[in-house]
Design a protein around this motif. Structure first.
Motif, PDB file in Angstrom:
ATOM      1  N   TRP B  24     -30.219 -25.841  25.820  1.00 10.42           N
ATOM      2  CA  TRP B  24     -29.985 -24.661  26.332  1.00 10.42           C
ATOM      3  C   TRP B  24     -31.184 -23.511  25.976  1.00 10.42           C
ATOM      4  O   TRP B  24     -31.575 -23.468  24.903  1.00 10.42           O
ATOM      5  N   ARG B  25     -32.143 -23.319  27.068  1.00 16.24           N
ATOM      6  CA  ARG B  25     -33.441 -22.746  26.822  1.00 16.24           C
ATOM      7  C   ARG B  25     -34.171 -23.569  25.565  1.00 16.24           C
ATOM      8  O   ARG B  25     -34.368 -24.611  25.794  1.00 16.24           O
ATOM      9  N   ASN B  26     -34.414 -23.027  24.702  1.00 17.46           N
ATOM     10  CA  ASN B  26     -35.153 -23.917  23.675  1.00 17.46           C
ATOM     11  C   ASN B  26     -34.276 -24.255  22.537  1.00 17.46           C
ATOM     12  O   ASN B  26     -34.788 -24.555  21.662  1.00 17.46           O
ATOM     13  N   SER B  27     -32.977 -23.961  22.643  1.00 19.72           N
ATOM     14  CA  SER B  27     -32.256 -24.424  21.521  1.00 19.72           C
ATOM     15  C   SER B  27     -31.317 -25.640  22.139  1.00 19.72           C
ATOM     16  O   SER B  27     -31.447 -26.110  23.326  1.00 19.72           O
ATOM     17  N   VAL B  28     -30.712 -26.111  21.217  1.00 19.85           N
ATOM     18  CA  VAL B  28     -29.707 -27.310  21.264  1.00 19.85           C
ATOM     19  C   VAL B  28     -28.283 -26.709  21.184  1.00 19.85           C
ATOM     20  O   VAL B  28     -27.943 -26.073  20.285  1.00 19.85           O
ATOM     21  N   ALA B  29     -27.404 -26.996  22.147  1.00 17.52           N
ATOM     22  CA  ALA B  29     -26.158 -26.322  22.264  1.00 17.52           C
ATOM     23  C   ALA B  29     -25.000 -27.372  21.932  1.00 17.52           C
ATOM     24  O   ALA B  29     -25.000 -28.421  22.520  1.00 17.52           O
ATOM     25  N   LEU B  30     -24.250 -27.230  20.989  1.00 15.61           N
ATOM     26  CA  LEU B  30     -23.124 -28.204  20.780  1.00 15.61           C
ATOM     27  C   LEU B  30     -21.679 -27.924  21.200  1.00 15.61           C
ATOM     28  O   LEU B  30     -21.475 -26.563  20.949  1.00 15.61           O
ATOM     29  N   THR B  31     -21.171 -28.745  21.982  1.00 13.00           N
ATOM     30  CA  THR B  31     -19.616 -28.658  22.562  1.00 13.00           C
ATOM     31  C   THR B  31     -18.892 -29.522  22.088  1.00 13.00           C
ATOM     32  O   THR B  31     -19.209 -30.731  21.943  1.00 13.00           O
ATOM     33  N   GLY B  32     -17.748 -29.280  22.205  1.00 14.43           N
ATOM     34  CA  GLY B  32     -16.743 -30.282  21.887  1.00 14.43           C
ATOM     35  C   GLY B  32     -15.759 -29.744  20.833  1.00 14.43           C
ATOM     36  O   GLY B  32     -15.686 -28.547  20.824  1.00 14.43           O
ATOM     37  N   HIS B  33     -14.590 -30.575  20.374  1.00 14.53           N
ATOM     38  CA  HIS B  33     -13.709 -30.043  19.405  1.00 14.53           C
ATOM     39  C   HIS B  33     -13.754 -31.019  17.998  1.00 14.53           C
ATOM     40  O   HIS B  33     -13.887 -32.083  18.144  1.00 14.53           O
ATOM     41  N   VAL B  34     -13.943 -30.240  17.031  1.00 15.67           N
ATOM     42  CA  VAL B  34     -13.768 -31.114  15.717  1.00 15.67           C
ATOM     43  C   VAL B  34     -12.410 -30.668  14.887  1.00 15.67           C
ATOM     44  O   VAL B  34     -12.026 -29.615  15.327  1.00 15.67           O
ATOM     45  N   SER B  35     -12.292 -31.434  13.883  1.00 20.01           N
ATOM     46  CA  SER B  35     -10.902 -31.256  13.327  1.00 20.01           C
ATOM     47  C   SER B  35     -11.221 -30.535  11.928  1.00 20.01           C
ATOM     48  O   SER B  35      -9.997 -29.757  11.494  1.00 20.01           O
ATOM     49  N   SER B  36     -12.253 -29.961  11.574  1.00 19.44           N
ATOM     50  CA  SER B  36     -12.286 -29.208  10.253  1.00 19.44           C
ATOM     51  C   SER B  36     -13.342 -28.193  10.303  1.00 19.44           C
ATOM     52  O   SER B  36     -14.408 -28.469  11.157  1.00 19.44           O
ATOM     53  N   TRP B  37     -13.663 -27.177   9.608  1.00 20.34           N
ATOM     54  CA  TRP B  37     -14.693 -26.355   9.451  1.00 20.34           C
ATOM     55  C   TRP B  37     -15.811 -27.026   8.805  1.00 20.34           C
ATOM     56  O   TRP B  37     -16.924 -26.872   9.032  1.00 20.34           O
ATOM     57  N   GLU B  38     -15.514 -27.931   7.830  1.00 21.88           N
ATOM     58  CA  GLU B  38     -16.598 -29.145   7.248  1.00 21.88           C
ATOM     59  C   GLU B  38     -17.169 -29.716   8.324  1.00 21.88           C
ATOM     60  O   GLU B  38     -18.353 -29.653   8.276  1.00 21.88           O
ATOM     61  N   GLN B  39     -16.533 -30.349   9.359  1.00 23.08           N
ATOM     62  CA  GLN B  39     -17.229 -30.896  10.598  1.00 23.08           C
ATOM     63  C   GLN B  39     -17.855 -30.058  11.325  1.00 23.08           C
ATOM     64  O   GLN B  39     -19.120 -30.488  11.630  1.00 23.08           O
ATOM     65  N   TYR B  40     -17.470 -28.767  11.538  1.00 22.34           N
ATOM     66  CA  TYR B  40     -18.249 -27.742  12.362  1.00 22.34           C
ATOM     67  C   TYR B  40     -19.699 -27.439  11.718  1.00 22.34           C
ATOM     68  O   TYR B  40     -20.598 -27.563  12.416  1.00 22.34           O
TER      69      TYR B  40
END
Lengths: 464, 600
Positions: B24-40
């Protein structure tokens, strides 16, 4: 009119201890003044509008302001100046002439020094805070100590809560449970982490039972919720070691958490003088004349240890005031004779609290000087002690070396209730003869032992 | 950039994370669903440093509802024609410093803060350390601003009349083998140009810090480590900005922007629209959200909570330097905290570092406090747990790159970001403000099509209220004779006079709550934690602002201390007519205070 700068005795604090000390010092012929940071004398009594004060002192049930008023009258009659709205910045002791220099500040006279031959610290105590009992969670408005709540309700005329939880069963908390209920607020309950209530039995009855306010023992507040104002607290049961028992948590909606979790003697102003402190009482170690380890510095009232009754506070103030006047008098005479000899040294022996005795005050006896009380029993010294545990039958034994000085049975002793005894020092002088003095230091002390015949749960505390 | 994307995707795969990555522009965007804040967190870090400017972490997390900024209570609206050349969003130390820096130019400046005072969030919830540029990664923006800011600090504090001391930091070796890190340490010192560093052996450490733990094997002393009151500094920046013409709008939250093509025309707030020449995003933990209002959310902020404890001033004398026992080999994102003397004479333990999904979660818990005790209390053997008088939490605004974002937007012509500012943000603040103000003025000149002139009347020196702590007794006595309100002590624990409290109420950025008075004047900061002075502060505030005690708040919103009159008092209040007397007293106090300022 500028403040007079030189005094025999300066009393710090115009609460019940300080007022009594000043009266006693004045009656013993000392030139005495009281310094007070608040506008009016009386200390915390001003906000204690409930009754029960003065049963011992006046044989009447007075309210706090009435009790304070009587003492203030006695101070006024004697023309003792109360230098009010004046703050003590610090104290030093001049090593050459033994005089104390008190650095003062107020609006009218800016900064000035008072000089005193003797000082009585009647600095009272402060409340233990939510942070000191490690309350966690959010920190919204509505967490306040019972004394602060009492000031807001009784002095300012505002209600700080409509529905609250009270943590701790100290006396101020119990009094406030009743007071808030009378003002139309709801007290959901009083929670005490210990298995025993901390307050006086009469307060449990008159403030909780009579108003159907539940008292939950072995339970505490685990967390506070609420971003701006308290919205709820989480309550949980605790085990014998005070650890929360999982699965017992309960959320109680309320708008305030009021704490009555103990009082701490305030001695920050005298601590820099190097005064020896008692870890158990939180106050300075004193002898029977209420003199601290520093010659000429006396302490009394809740600054020494947290008392359960104001009458005892006044009593210790009276002892301290009289002794301070006597000390100042000796100092003055030495000054007139331009003598450089030192004050006759104190002959101090330690009193050791043993067995189930939590603490005993005074912690020392000075066999060389005894000023005595005013009640005619000049050879007697008053002692106050608290039991570490609740016991239905307890035996107090006070002994010097192998000699038993006093033995007394108590039907019941409880940590919240202070006990008072007197010892006749005439006997003691006899026992503590020169040969007794030759004994090794360890055995050269007086042992005050409390032995329980039957015991309740362990519940040491200092709640007043 | 395709190579970068492959690297990100394989890093995510190695972590077994079912996450999609796209440019996304000069960045990398992450999408999806994870199970915990640690995974985020894991996903965010896995994607960082792979050739993209930043990571936009849009993952949703099981059980975590996205948090939104807290909102002020309803306020009176702003005049719809209001225009400012520069609108700074966020009244923390960065935003306030930028606002002050912008007043060096002949432009109109507004500082918007959603809370009811400056320095309400991270800027009042840290250890107050002016870090030496040691822990920062060489070559990073952090390193650059830390170096420059640290050097600028003495002058800045002098101009603002804010107390600053340089006790120095002593990093202790807890094991003899840790000395093996010495060459690496010296190399870092050289790379980051840390000045005056010394190695102290065990004996020297004991000599300088006699109360230190026996469990030490010498250490590295960094003299350019300072301490300051972070909230007093922030307020001082704000006051100096106002003095030079800036407008501070408290209780004002930004809710969006109105855009035309690639520029912001209006800032939308809870109080209506504000036309803006240039907008500066210094919104702290919400700076990515604010960037998103301009469709420029090219980075993500995550909150890292720190808990610290404050010890009684009684034990302040037991230590001279800032003590820490860093874990040299670890890659954790904190310098590990320590035992820090505060400018007010206390000692501070901590802070910790824990990733939290809620960015305004200032709650404390027992485990964080235990951690602080276990790690730091033992460093100074004269300290006990019962010396604790309070503890608090703050939330650091971190990016996954763990670096500051300081730049003009690549896509919005009149938006400048000062984001991702975490430690050493305080030390960096004067330098960040300098650069951001220049970027903003440049952007303003471009969009407005005119040259921006310097403000000839700019005065860098704040009209500071008298600092009683720094005064001799004679000076203090003279001040009390001139203005007796300095003689009346209100906060007995910290020895704070009524005069000092009045100064906060009548400041150029007037205080609106008890917590504000506490932070600025220290009333209620001591061992009784406001038990004695809270009712007195209520009375003073009610008198000065001519409001009812029941209207006074602890912090913001509905945080009143007193709720309603008691039964009898309700009758008394109705017949009371003391308003005019209070007014006269307040006026008299005001005129006296003005003289103090002039004298000070």
């Amino acid at each position: 009119m500028p403040v007079k700068k030189q005094w025999d005795v300066v009393v710090i604090g115009a609460g019940p201890a300080g007022l009594a000390a000043a009266i006693a010092a004045c009656d013993s012929g000392a030139d005495v003044c009281i310094i007070e940071r608040e506008k009016k004398p009386g200390g915390v009594l001003k906000q204690c509008i409930h009754d029960g004060f003065g049963l011992i002192r006046f044989g009447e049930r007075l309210s706090g302001p009435e009790y304070a008023y009587r003492y203030h009258q006695m101070v006024s009659e004697r023309g003792i100046p109360v230098i009010s709205e004046t703050y003590l910045l610090g104290i030093t002791k001049n090593q050459t002439d033994g005089k104390f220099l008190l650095q003062m500040q107020n609006s009218a006279d800016s900064i000035f020094i008072l000089e005193a031959r003797a000082v009585v610290a009647a600095t009272g105590c402060r409340e233990r805070t939510a942070r000191q009992v490690f309350i966690h969670g959010d920190r919204p408005a509505g967490i306040l100590t019972a004394g602060t709540a009492q000031y807001i309700v009784n002095i300012q005329g505002f209600l700080p809560t409509r529905r609250c939880v009270i943590l701790g069963s100290g006396d101020i908390g119990l009094i406030m449970a009743r007071r808030l209920t009378l003002e139309g607020a709801e007290v959901e309950g009083v929670y005490e982490i210990k298995p025993e209530p901390s307050g006086l039995t009469r307060n449990i009855q008159q403030c909780l039972t009579d108003f159907e306010i539940p008292l939950h023992l072995s339970a505490t507040v685990l967390a506070v919720h609420g971003k701006r104002r308290v919205e709820s607290v989480v309550i949980g049961k605790v085990d014998q070691s005070g650890q929360p028992i999982t699965g017992t948590e309960r959320t109680v909606p309320c708008d305030a958490l009021i704490l009555s979790v103990g009082l701490i003697p305030e001695n920050e102003i005298i601590e820099p003088l190097g005064v020896e402190m008692d870890r158990k009482t939180g106050g300075p170690i004193v002898d029977q004349n209420m003199m601290t380890s520093l010659d000429g510095l006396f302490a009394c009232g809740n600054a020494v240890h947290v008392n359960d009754l104001v009458d005892y506070v006044s009593e210790s103030g009276q002892t301290a005031g009289k002794a301070a006047a006597a000390y100042a008098n000796v100092q003055q005479q030495r000054g007139l004779l331009s003598e450089r000899r030192t004050v006759s040294a104190r002959r101090l022996i330690n009193i050791q609290a043993a067995g189930n005795m939590h603490y005993i005050v005074p912690q020392r006896l000075d066999l060389a000087h005894h000023v005595g009380a005013d009640d005619g029993a000049d050879n007697c010294a008053a002692f106050y002690f608290r039991s570490r545990v609740r016991a239905n039958s307890a035996l107090l034994r006070i002994s010097a070396g192998k000699t038993l000085l006093e033995e007394r049975r108590y039907a019941v002793v409880r940590p919240p209730e202070m006990e008072r005894i007197t010892l006749n020092l005439a006997d003691l002088n006899h026992i503590c003869s020169p040969d007794w003095n030759d004994l090794p230091g360890q055995s050269r002390l007086i042992k005050a032992e409390l032995v329980s015949v039957s015991e309740g749960g362990d519940s040491a505390n200092d709640n007043g | 950039m395709a190579e970068g994307l492959a690297a990100v995707r394989s890093a995510l795969m190695r972590k077994n994370l079912n996450v999609d990555a796209n440019e996304w522009r000069n960045s990398v965007a992450l999408t999806g669903h994870v199970s915990s804040w640690e995974q985020y967190m894991e996903a965010g870090y896995a994607a960082a440093g792979k050739g993209y400017e930043a990571v936009v972490n849009d993952l949703t997390v099981e059980g975590v509802v996205p948090f939104k900024p807290s909102m002020p209570e309803p306020q009176n609206p702003i005049d719809p024609d209001t225009y400012f050349d520069a609108v700074v969003i966020g009244g923390g130390v960065i935003g306030s410093a930028i606002a002050r820096e912008l007043t060096r130019w002949d432009i109109t400046v507004a500082l918007l803060e959603k809370e009811n005072d400056l320095a309400m969030q991270t800027s009042s919830r840290n250890d107050g350390m002016v870090h030496p540029p040691f822990a920062v990664t060489p070559g990073s923006k952090k390193a650059h601003y830390n170096q420059r800011g640290n050097k600028m600090f003495a002058q800045t504090a002098r101009e603002l009349g804010v107390s600053l001391e340089w006790p120095g930091m002593l990093m202790l070796f807890s094991n003899p083998w840790q000395r093996a890190f010495l060459p690496a340490i010296w190399q870092r010192i050289k790379q980051n140009e840390v000045c005056g560093v010394e190695f102290w052996n065990r004996q020297r450490v004991f000599k300088m810090e006699p109360n230190i733990t026996a469990d030490q094997h010498g250490g590295v002393f960094l003299p350019d480590s300072g301490i300051v009151s972070p909230y007093q500094l922030t307020v001082a920046f704000g006051e100096n900005a106002v003095q030079n013409g800036a407008t501070v709008l408290l209780n004002t939250v930004v809710t969006g922007f109105q855009m035309e093509h690639n520029r912001i025309t209006h800032v939308c707030t809870n109080r209506g629209l504000i036309q803006a020449g240039v907008v500066i995003n210094a919104a702290g933990v919400w700076s990515d959200v604010v960037a998103g209002y301009a469709n420029d959310r090219f980075f993500t902020i995550h909150g890292r909570k720190g808990t610290a404890a404050i010890l009684d001033r009684k034990v302040g004398h037991t230590q001279r330097t800032i003590l820490s026992q860093p874990r040299f080999a670890s890659h954790s994102h904190t310098k590990g905290g320590g035992l820090v003397p505060t400018i007010d004479g206390n000692l501070l333990l901590g802070p910790t570092a824990v990733e939290v999904p809620e960015r305004e979660d200032y709650s404390t818990n027992a485990s964080a406090l235990e951690f602080v005790f276990d790690h730091h209390l033992k460093l100074n053997k004269s300290l006990k747990r019962s010396d604790i008088i309070t503890y608090f939490s703050g939330v650091r605004a971190c990016t996954f790159e763990e670096d500051f974002v300081i730049k003009t937007s690549d896509y919005v012509a009149n938006l400048v970001h000062a984001a991702g500012i975490q430690s050493p943000g305080l030390a960096s603040s004067p330098a960040i403000a300098q650069d951001v103000a220049l970027l903003a003025v440049k952007a303003l000149a471009a969009v407005a099509g005119r040259a921006i002139q310097p403000n000839a009347a700019f005065d860098p020196c704040r009209k500071a209220p008298p600092d009683l702590r720094g005064m001799s007794l004679e000076e203090r006595a003279a001040l009390i004779r001139r203005n007796p309100s300095y003689g009346r002590i209100i906060c007995r624990c910290e020895c704070i006079s009524e005069g000092e409290i009045l100064n906060t109420i009548h400041s150029l950025v007037p205080v609106q709550s008890l917590d504000g008075i506490k932070r600025r004047a220290r009333a209620g900061m001591g061992r009784c934690q406001g038990g004695f002075c809270t009712p007195l502060l209520l009375e003073i505030m009610a008198r000065e602002q001519q409001i009812n005690i029941a209207e006074i708040c602890k912090s913001g919103g509905h945080s009143e201390i007193a709720l309603q009159p008691t039964k009898n008092a309700a009758v008394d209040c109705a017949s009371e007519g003391a308003g005019s007397a209070a007014l006269a007293l307040s006026a008299a106090n005001n005129s006296r205070r003005q003289e103090d300022y002039n004298a000070g």
